[in-house]
Design a protein around this motif. Structure first.
Motif, short mmCIF file in Angstrom:
data_model
loop_
_atom_site.label_atom_id
_atom_site.label_comp_id
_atom_site.label_asym_id
_atom_site.label_seq_id
_atom_site.Cartn_x
_atom_site.Cartn_y
_atom_site.Cartn_z
N TYR A 65 0.86 -1.19 0.00
CA TYR A 65 0.00 0.00 0.00
C TYR A 65 0.89 1.23 0.00
CZ TYR A 65 -3.79 -3.13 1.20
OH TYR A 65 -4.71 -4.14 1.17
N GLY A 66 0.31 2.38 -0.40
CA GLY A 66 1.03 3.63 -0.22
C GLY A 66 1.84 4.06 -1.42
N CYS A 67 2.91 4.77 -1.15
CA CYS A 67 3.62 5.50 -2.20
C CYS A 67 4.74 4.68 -2.84
CB CYS A 67 4.19 6.78 -1.61
SG CYS A 67 5.37 6.48 -0.29
N ASN A 70 7.29 3.04 -0.61
CA ASN A 70 6.90 1.75 -0.06
C ASN A 70 7.07 0.65 -1.11
OD1 ASN A 70 6.27 1.97 2.62
ND2 ASN A 70 4.16 1.29 2.37
N THR A 111 2.57 -1.67 4.67
CA THR A 111 1.42 -0.79 4.93
C THR A 111 1.72 0.70 4.81
OG1 THR A 111 1.97 -0.67 7.28
CG2 THR A 111 0.53 -2.49 6.57
N CYS A 112 0.65 1.47 4.65
CA CYS A 112 0.72 2.93 4.54
C CYS A 112 -0.17 3.55 5.61
CB CYS A 112 0.22 3.35 3.15
SG CYS A 112 -0.07 5.12 2.97
N ALA A 113 0.28 4.64 6.21
CA ALA A 113 -0.46 5.27 7.29
C ALA A 113 -0.99 6.64 6.92
CB ALA A 113 0.45 5.38 8.52
N VAL A 114 -0.88 7.03 5.66
CA VAL A 114 -1.11 8.43 5.31
C VAL A 114 -2.58 8.84 5.44
CG1 VAL A 114 -1.44 8.40 2.77
CG2 VAL A 114 -0.11 10.22 3.83
N CYS A 157 4.83 1.74 7.16
CA CYS A 157 4.58 2.95 7.93
C CYS A 157 3.61 2.77 9.09
CB CYS A 157 4.10 4.06 6.99
SG CYS A 157 5.39 4.54 5.82
N ILE A 187 1.41 12.36 8.60
CA ILE A 187 2.00 11.38 9.51
C ILE A 187 3.42 10.96 9.06
CG2 ILE A 187 1.11 9.30 8.33
CD1 ILE A 187 0.88 9.78 12.11
N VAL A 188 3.74 11.25 7.79
CA VAL A 188 4.98 10.71 7.21
C VAL A 188 6.24 10.99 8.04
CG1 VAL A 188 6.53 10.79 5.19
CG2 VAL A 188 4.07 10.54 4.85
N VAL A 204 6.61 8.51 10.83
CA VAL A 204 6.79 7.09 10.53
C VAL A 204 8.00 6.80 9.64
CG1 VAL A 204 4.36 6.51 10.88
CG2 VAL A 204 5.14 7.17 8.60
N ARG A 205 8.58 7.86 9.07
CA ARG A 205 9.72 7.66 8.16
C ARG A 205 11.00 8.31 8.68
NH1 ARG A 205 10.16 4.15 3.73
NH2 ARG A 205 8.08 3.45 3.35
N GLN A 257 10.58 11.79 -0.20
CA GLN A 257 9.41 12.56 0.22
C GLN A 257 9.57 14.02 -0.17
OE1 GLN A 257 6.68 11.46 0.99
NE2 GLN A 257 7.19 9.35 1.50
FE1 F3S Z 1 4.33 6.43 1.71
FE2 F3S Z 1 2.12 6.01 3.05
FE3 F3S Z 1 4.39 5.74 4.25
S1 F3S Z 1 2.42 7.54 1.53
S2 F3S Z 1 5.77 7.12 3.25
S3 F3S Z 1 3.65 4.53 2.53
S4 F3S Z 1 2.58 6.63 5.12
#
Ligand code: F3S
Ligand code: SAH
Ligand code: SF4
Length: 474
Positions: free
Chosen positions: A42-44, A47, A79-82, A114, A200-201, A204-205, A236
């Motif tokens: 998930y996510g960017c 990830n 996972t993604c937390a955005v 994340c 949140i980035v 978590v990053r 980012q």
């Molecule tokens: Fe990317 Fe989601 Fe983490 S956008 S940096 S995977 S919170």
């Protein structure tokens, strides 16, 4: 010492992890087993890139890959937390795995990324999802081999966990198995220092940390030699590259160094922060032949009051000035952006300001999101009397305004000939090929599948909101 903070993981530590992978591979070979892995991201792009590293590590440990969950001996969710909906989907997926695990106790389930860097979520997984075997955060990626080994050794009676919350590190030289053979994504820096009030980035990053330019150039040179046609530099906030190093090399310098690599084709980068978009960078984009004329520059909102409360560190006027300068300097520049609708207490007037920016800039595409409250961020405590219904209405209106602009810009391309990098067969029609222009627009056209991975000239014959149709010309 090049790094102001000593953030690079030592070669000994990386070698130790690689030895573990070889051990696991040896045991698998002795048993005549080729275990299968099923990976979901998930996510960017960051990830995705992390998942490619995990794929590389699993491959070195003797795993093959499957698209079928029920076939898998190892399942991973990165996972993604955005936003909240990304998190909900992970919980849903994990819940559904309980049955699979009961049927197949040897299955190893891992969750990383994340979300795992948030203490309350890691705790929730430990307490309520006991069928999960391994959890680890973004900073522990390079230690995945030892966690896999531990999970195999303990016969899955213990959850292996590494969600340490630190500023983060850089691990060079990890195995990698990329998903694509034409386009490659290369992380040039990790983390974020900006702390936009909704985001949140940075939590978590970790902090911004740049890879050494030598390591980046070495990686991209190898990719180019291996036949990759497009390289996207990832971070980012790529245009603050180098600020944490003593090398004197900033992002504009790095772009020029990548542009000079022998045999390089297309270069892209994302994401840039408006506050760090310097004239020097615009000049580098304009003069580097291989850097695509495309700038993704998130504005988030067109209202100065909201920008201030978002902690974005620029005004609407400053942003517009930079866009104008970039458009003037780089002929045919495509501009895209990210927008958040429904930030706490966004008034009708604020929203109109955003719509006006869309009309003024005329973005090729926008990526728009309804604000999602992230606990622990400053915006989470801001009063927000705007209803969900209002937010959804605004969101729909914005899409409508943007669709009209996208179609108008695409229509202006009809009759032009574009250089297209062929990505492969279209997903919806196997007789049609699909590829992208240097401005990142999707083009569909008839052609031989053997053209995959090559550049062709395409006459644009029809424009749609999201794509173009065309015919190959000699
Ligand atoms: Fe990317 Fe989601 Fe983490 S956008 S940096 S995977 S919170
Ligand atoms: N570093 C990049 C990308 C960050 S995440 C940047 O600064 O542009 C990608 C996008 O998600 C952001 O640009 C923002 O538009 C959106 N986003 C981040 N946090 C969000 C939140 N809490 N709710 C809704 N959208 C969010
Ligand atoms: Fe989030 Fe802002 Fe950093 Fe982008 S720049 S990752 S939006 S805090």
């Amino acid at each position: 010492m090049e790094n102001k903070r000593n953030v690079q993981v030592s070669q000994e530590q990386i070698d130790e992890q690689k030895r573990i992978l070889q051990n696991i591979a040896q045991i698998n070979a002795q048993k005549g087993k080729q275990p299968k892995a099923f990976l979901v991201t998930y996510g960017c792009q960051q990830n995705n890139n992390d998942t490619e590293r995990i794929r590389g590590m699993l491959f070195d440990a003797g795993y093959s890959f499957t698209e079928n969950k029920a076939d898998a001996d190892f399942i991973l969710y990165n996972t993604c937390a955005v936003r909240e909906n990304a998190e909900m989907r992970v919980f849903g997926n994990l819940g559904a795995l309980k049955i699979l695990k009961r049927k197949k106790p040897a299955l190893i389930i891992a969750v990383c990324g994340c979300m795992m860097q948030q203490e309350h979520i890691a705790k929730q997984i430990r307490q309520k999802y006991k069928h999960v075997d391994i959890i680890f955060g973004t900073h522990a990626l390079y230690k995945f081999p030892s966690m896999l080994q531990a999970a195999l050794d303990t016969n899955r009676t213990l959850m292996v966990s590494d969600v340490e919350n630190s500023d983060g590190c850089i691990a060079e030289d990890l195995p990698i198995k990329r998903e694509d053979g034409i386009k490659a994504w290369v992380s040039i820096m990790y983390g974020c220092n900006n702390f936009c009030s909704y985001c949140i980035v940075p939590y978590v990053r970790g902090r911004e940390r740049s890879r050494k330019s030598d390591d980046i150039i070495k990686e991209i040179t190898a990719l180019t030699k291996a036949g990759y046609k497009e390289i996207t530099l990832l971070g980012q906030n790529v245009n603050s590259y180098g600020k944490d190093l003593d090398s004197g090399i900033d992002f504009a310098d790095l772009l020029r160094m990548v542009n000079d690599i022998e045999g390089i084709h297309r270069i892209r980068f994302m994401t840039s922060h408006p506050k760090d978009l310097s004239d020097k960078l615009i000049d580098a984009m304009a003069s580097c032949k291989h850097v695509c004329p495309h700038l993704h520059l998130p504005i988030q909102s067109g209202s100065n009051d909201i920008l201030k409360r978002m902690n974005r560190k620029y005004t609407r006027e400053e942003y517009l000035q930079k866009i104008e300068k970039a458009k003037r300097s780089i002929p045919g520049l495509a501009v895209t952006t990210d927008i958040i609708v429904g930030f706490p207490n966004e008034t009708d007037a604020d929203f109109e300001d955003t719509l006006n920016v869309l009309k003024q800039v005329e973005y090729d595409t926008i990526f728009s999101f309804i604000y999602s409250k992230r606990n622990g961020t400053p915006a989470a405590t801001m009063p927000d009397p705007i209803t969900d219904e209002q937010k959804h209405e605004r969101f729909a209106r914005m899409i409508e305004v943007q669709n009209e602009i996208s179609l108008k810009l695409n229509s202006a391309m009809v009759g032009s000939v574009q250089e297209v990098l062929v990505e492969g067969k279209s997903k919806t029609n196997p007789n049609i090929l699909t590829g992208r222009t240097d401005t990142n627009k999707i083009v569909n056209f008839e052609g031989d599948a053997a053209l995959e991975g090559t550049f062709v000239n395409v006459l644009i014959t029809e424009a749609k909101t999201w794509s173009l149709n065309g015919e190959i010309v000699k």
